[in-house]
Design a protein around this motif. Structure first.
Motif, PDB file in Angstrom:
ATOM      1  N   VAL A   1      -4.830  14.125  -1.962  1.00 32.76           N
ATOM      2  CA  VAL A   1      -5.046  13.458  -3.252  1.00 32.76           C
ATOM      3  C   VAL A   1      -4.469  12.041  -3.187  1.00 32.76           C
ATOM      4  O   VAL A   1      -5.113  11.060  -3.573  1.00 32.76           O
ATOM      5  N   ARG A   2      -3.246  11.924  -2.670  1.00 32.97           N
ATOM      6  CA  ARG A   2      -2.604  10.596  -2.567  1.00 32.97           C
ATOM      7  C   ARG A   2      -3.431   9.645  -1.702  1.00 32.97           C
ATOM      8  O   ARG A   2      -3.576   8.464  -2.011  1.00 32.97           O
ATOM      9  N   MET A   3      -3.956  10.158  -0.599  1.00 30.59           N
ATOM     10  CA  MET A   3      -4.717   9.301   0.315  1.00 30.59           C
ATOM     11  C   MET A   3      -6.021   8.849  -0.346  1.00 30.59           C
ATOM     12  O   MET A   3      -6.407   7.674  -0.243  1.00 30.59           O
ATOM     13  N   CYS A   4      -6.706   9.765  -1.023  1.00 31.38           N
ATOM     14  CA  CYS A   4      -7.954   9.387  -1.716  1.00 31.38           C
ATOM     15  C   CYS A   4      -7.643   8.341  -2.791  1.00 31.38           C
ATOM     16  O   CYS A   4      -8.355   7.336  -2.929  1.00 31.38           O
ATOM     17  N   ALA A   5      -6.578   8.571  -3.551  1.00 28.11           N
ATOM     18  CA  ALA A   5      -6.235   7.660  -4.655  1.00 28.11           C
ATOM     19  C   ALA A   5      -5.894   6.271  -4.116  1.00 28.11           C
ATOM     20  O   ALA A   5      -6.340   5.249  -4.649  1.00 28.11           O
ATOM     21  N   THR A   6      -5.114   6.240  -3.037  1.00 25.27           N
ATOM     22  CA  THR A   6      -4.691   4.941  -2.497  1.00 25.27           C
ATOM     23  C   THR A   6      -5.889   4.198  -1.920  1.00 25.27           C
ATOM     24  O   THR A   6      -6.044   2.985  -2.128  1.00 25.27           O
ATOM     25  N   ALA A   7      -6.743   4.933  -1.210  1.00 26.11           N
ATOM     26  CA  ALA A   7      -7.964   4.305  -0.671  1.00 26.11           C
ATOM     27  C   ALA A   7      -8.789   3.726  -1.824  1.00 26.11           C
ATOM     28  O   ALA A   7      -9.310   2.610  -1.733  1.00 26.11           O
ATOM     29  N   ARG A   8      -8.910   4.476  -2.897  1.00 23.60           N
ATOM     30  CA  ARG A   8      -9.699   3.989  -4.045  1.00 23.60           C
ATOM     31  C   ARG A   8      -9.111   2.719  -4.635  1.00 23.60           C
ATOM     32  O   ARG A   8      -9.837   1.764  -4.947  1.00 23.60           O
ATOM     33  N   ILE A   9      -7.777   2.665  -4.759  1.00 22.41           N
ATOM     34  CA  ILE A   9      -7.144   1.491  -5.381  1.00 22.41           C
ATOM     35  C   ILE A   9      -7.323   0.251  -4.496  1.00 22.41           C
ATOM     36  O   ILE A   9      -7.630  -0.836  -4.988  1.00 22.41           O
TER      37      ILE A   9
ATOM     38  N   ILE B   1       0.841  -1.199   0.000  1.00 22.11           N
ATOM     39  CA  ILE B   1       0.000   0.000   0.000  1.00 22.11           C
ATOM     40  C   ILE B   1       0.879   1.252   0.000  1.00 22.11           C
ATOM     41  O   ILE B   1       0.612   2.220  -0.725  1.00 22.11           O
ATOM     42  N   GLN B   2       1.969   1.200   0.754  1.00 22.20           N
ATOM     43  CA  GLN B   2       2.855   2.363   0.786  1.00 22.20           C
ATOM     44  C   GLN B   2       3.502   2.590  -0.591  1.00 22.20           C
ATOM     45  O   GLN B   2       3.673   3.730  -1.027  1.00 22.20           O
ATOM     46  N   ALA B   3       3.842   1.484  -1.267  1.00 19.47           N
ATOM     47  CA  ALA B   3       4.444   1.629  -2.603  1.00 19.47           C
ATOM     48  C   ALA B   3       3.454   2.279  -3.572  1.00 19.47           C
ATOM     49  O   ALA B   3       3.831   3.113  -4.402  1.00 19.47           O
ATOM     50  N   ILE B   4       2.183   1.911  -3.461  1.00 21.90           N
ATOM     51  CA  ILE B   4       1.164   2.542  -4.306  1.00 21.90           C
ATOM     52  C   ILE B   4       1.060   4.024  -3.951  1.00 21.90           C
ATOM     53  O   ILE B   4       1.102   4.904  -4.821  1.00 21.90           O
ATOM     54  N   HIS B   5       0.962   4.306  -2.652  1.00 25.48           N
ATOM     55  CA  HIS B   5       0.836   5.684  -2.168  1.00 25.48           C
ATOM     56  C   HIS B   5       1.961   6.577  -2.677  1.00 25.48           C
ATOM     57  O   HIS B   5       1.764   7.744  -3.009  1.00 25.48           O
ATOM     58  N   ASP B   6       3.177   5.982  -2.763  1.00 26.36           N
ATOM     59  CA  ASP B   6       4.359   6.778  -3.097  1.00 26.36           C
ATOM     60  C   ASP B   6       4.673   6.803  -4.597  1.00 26.36           C
ATOM     61  O   ASP B   6       5.708   7.341  -4.996  1.00 26.36           O
ATOM     62  N   LEU B   7       3.809   6.241  -5.421  1.00 28.42           N
ATOM     63  CA  LEU B   7       4.015   6.308  -6.871  1.00 28.42           C
ATOM     64  C   LEU B   7       4.138   7.754  -7.321  1.00 28.42           C
ATOM     65  O   LEU B   7       3.602   8.667  -6.664  1.00 28.42           O
TER      66      LEU B   7
ATOM     67  N   ARG C   1      -3.923   5.464 -12.162  1.00 23.27           N
ATOM     68  CA  ARG C   1      -4.324   4.124 -11.704  1.00 23.27           C
ATOM     69  C   ARG C   1      -5.620   4.148 -10.912  1.00 23.27           C
ATOM     70  O   ARG C   1      -6.495   3.320 -11.088  1.00 23.27           O
ATOM     71  N   ALA C   2      -5.690   5.115 -10.000  1.00 18.08           N
ATOM     72  CA  ALA C   2      -6.884   5.212  -9.159  1.00 18.08           C
ATOM     73  C   ALA C   2      -8.101   5.498 -10.024  1.00 18.08           C
ATOM     74  O   ALA C   2      -9.180   4.941  -9.808  1.00 18.08           O
ATOM     75  N   SER C   3      -7.906   6.329 -11.026  1.00 17.41           N
ATOM     76  CA  SER C   3      -9.018   6.695 -11.891  1.00 17.41           C
ATOM     77  C   SER C   3      -9.493   5.481 -12.702  1.00 17.41           C
ATOM     78  O   SER C   3     -10.703   5.276 -12.883  1.00 17.41           O
ATOM     79  N   VAL C   4      -8.546   4.659 -13.157  1.00 21.67           N
ATOM     80  CA  VAL C   4      -8.922   3.444 -13.908  1.00 21.67           C
ATOM     81  C   VAL C   4      -9.727   2.518 -13.000  1.00 21.67           C
ATOM     82  O   VAL C   4     -10.791   1.999 -13.388  1.00 21.67           O
TER      83      VAL C   4
ATOM     84  N   PHE D   1     -11.429  14.030  -6.958  1.00 19.31           N
ATOM     85  CA  PHE D   1     -12.512  13.305  -7.647  1.00 19.31           C
ATOM     86  C   PHE D   1     -11.932  12.432  -8.773  1.00 19.31           C
ATOM     87  O   PHE D   1     -12.371  11.304  -8.987  1.00 19.31           O
ATOM     88  N   MET D   2     -10.939  12.974  -9.499  1.00 21.13           N
ATOM     89  CA  MET D   2     -10.268  12.173 -10.538  1.00 21.13           C
ATOM     90  C   MET D   2      -9.679  10.912  -9.915  1.00 21.13           C
ATOM     91  O   MET D   2      -9.651   9.843 -10.518  1.00 21.13           O
ATOM     92  N   ALA D   3      -9.140  11.092  -8.684  1.00 20.95           N
ATOM     93  CA  ALA D   3      -8.461   9.999  -7.994  1.00 20.95           C
ATOM     94  C   ALA D   3      -9.446   9.065  -7.304  1.00 20.95           C
ATOM     95  O   ALA D   3      -9.026   8.160  -6.585  1.00 20.95           O
ATOM     96  N   GLY D   4     -10.747   9.294  -7.482  1.00 18.81           N
ATOM     97  CA  GLY D   4     -11.719   8.327  -6.991  1.00 18.81           C
ATOM     98  C   GLY D   4     -12.530   8.759  -5.789  1.00 18.81           C
ATOM     99  O   GLY D   4     -13.386   8.003  -5.330  1.00 18.81           O
ATOM    100  N   ALA D   5     -12.287   9.952  -5.232  1.00 20.29           N
ATOM    101  CA  ALA D   5     -13.184  10.420  -4.165  1.00 20.29           C
ATOM    102  C   ALA D   5     -14.573  10.560  -4.775  1.00 20.29           C
ATOM    103  O   ALA D   5     -14.722  11.131  -5.865  1.00 20.29           O
ATOM    104  N   ASN D   6     -15.595  10.022  -4.112  1.00 16.93           N
ATOM    105  CA  ASN D   6     -16.944  10.108  -4.695  1.00 16.93           C
ATOM    106  C   ASN D   6     -18.007  10.444  -3.654  1.00 16.93           C
ATOM    107  O   ASN D   6     -19.160  10.031  -3.767  1.00 16.93           O
ATOM    108  N   SER D   7     -17.603  11.229  -2.668  1.00 15.79           N
ATOM    109  CA  SER D   7     -18.559  11.735  -1.683  1.00 15.79           C
ATOM    110  C   SER D   7     -17.940  12.957  -1.018  1.00 15.79           C
ATOM    111  O   SER D   7     -16.711  13.037  -0.884  1.00 15.79           O
TER     112      SER D   7
END
Ligand code: SAM
Ligand code: DTB
Ligand code: SF4
Length: 339
Positions: free
Chosen positions: A262-270, A28-34, A42-45, A295-301
């Motif tokens: 942004v990083r936290m939202c994206a990582t949570a989404r992935i 998870i940390q490796a994803i977060h630190d991309l 990635r999160a958006s996909v 929102f791009m990174a997957g936040a949806n609320s």
């Protein structure tokens, strides 16, 4: 010796849309630190493979019982331990006053109405019965209902379920290793027990945390690991940025870098592809563009309405305009089942 290359999108395995419950903190940390653009892409996909990107839920908050809380959460203006916040202890609001606020929130476009009480745990009796009436009233208006009341027993969770509660908010706040720096009056295990009682009763789980309290990236990844390794995943995951309230022990903390959110939202989404990732407290400090990146990174609320519990939130008109400007026209559907 050649240096080990930094992880990049090219060499990290891409999990695609699979839903997993066996994440390691290091993964998870490796994803977060991309690199940020790889992470957001990635999160958006993942987000678009699992969710309708036009569906951004609006949740309104009301503090139904404010201040005087016996817990010592270092971030919280409602703790009785932090007298310098000057937050008075108030009584539970009457049911009709709460339902008037709920009706106004619905009128303003809320999909979910969330009610918070500054309790360590609710006492059975007239106050708990009043909360059950509030839940029934909000559900009867056709909104999702969420409450956050502190620790729950299995029978209290059962009664909330019978009243029609959609979701129970109970945050882990941070990773297990940093938790003791923030709260001493209850343990991580206490939090997990309540989450289990909520899940057992068939209520949706709303569980997330706070960034910006002095934790490291590893603690953020560790919190997401605990959440993502629950099966099913929490239905919603609030990502709060610390609101550093004067008089709390964390009053002097520097503001969080919006890109960390942004990083936290994206990582949570992935790691939790179908959860509602809620961009929560601290959104007032974000530019429109930073919010759009979330929102791009997957936040949806979002929390919608000019007050959180005791602090200010973004203005309703500004939010309505932001959502209109990015073309959000879809009414959020009711809670989907988590995996
Ligand atoms: N007493 C209940 C409990 O702690 O579960 C419910 C209310 S509590 C205020 C709900 C959540 O709000 C906390 O778990 C924390 O994550 C978040 N929160 C509280 N104060 C905050 C602050 N100053 N900044 C960011 N998030 C905060
Ligand atoms: C959550 O994660 N954030 C909300 C809600 N759940 C209850 C509360 C934020 C509180 C921010 C500080 C305040 O307004 O008192
Ligand atoms: Fe009490 Fe909740 Fe605030 Fe902690 S976060 S002091 S439990 S109201």
């Amino acid at each position: 010796m050649t240096a080990t290359p930094e992880p990049t999108a090219a060499i990290l395995p891409f999990e695609g849309p699979a839903i997993r419950h066996d994440w390691t903190v290091a993964e998870i940390q490796a994803i977060h630190d991309l690199p940020l653009l790889d992470l957001v892409h990635r999160a958006s996909v993942v987000h678009r493979a699992h969710n309708d990107p036009a569906d951004i839920q609006r949740a309104s908050l009301l503090s139904i019982k404010t201040g005087g809380c016996p817990e010592d959460c270092a971030y919280c203006p409602q703790s009785a331990h932090h007298k310098a916040t000057g937050q008075p202890r108030e009584r539970l609001m009457p049911v009709d006053a709460v339902l008037r606020e709920a009706a106004a929130a619905k009128e303003a476009g809320a999909h979910r109405f969330c009610m918070g009480a500054a309790w360590r745990q609710p006492k059975d009796g007239p106050e708990f019965d009043a909360v059950l009436s509030m839940v029934r009233g909000v559900r009867a208006m056709g909104m999702e209902a969420c409450v956050t009341l502190g620790m729950l027993t299995p029978s209290q969770a059962q009664r909330l379920a019978e009243a029609g509660l959609t979701s129970y908010n109970h945050n882990l706040d941070t990773g297990p290793d940093f938790y003791g720096d923030i709260i001493s009056t209850r343990t991580y295990a206490d939090r997990l027990d309540t989450l289990e009682n909520v899940r057992e009763a068939g209520i949706g789980v709303c569980c997330g945390g706070i960034v910006g309290m002095g934790e490291g990236v590893r603690d953020r990844a560790a919190m997401l690991q605990v959440l993502a390794n629950h099966a099913p995943h929490p239905e919603s995951v609030p990502i709060n940025a610390l609101v550093a309230v004067p008089g709390t022990p964390l009053e002097g903390r520097a503001a969080v870098d919006p890109l960390d959110i942004v990083r936290m939202c994206a990582t949570a989404r992935i790691v939790m592809p179908r959860a509602r990732v809620r961009l929560s407290a601290g959104r007032k400090e974000l530019s429109r563009e930073a919010q759009i990146l979330c929102f791009m990174a997957g936040a949806n609320s979002i929390f919608y309405g000019e007050r959180l519990l005791t602090t200010a939130n973004n203005e309703t008109d500004a939010d309505a305009e932001l959502l209109k400007d990015i073309g959000i026209t879809v009414a959020a559907p009711v809670l989907a089942a988590a995996e």
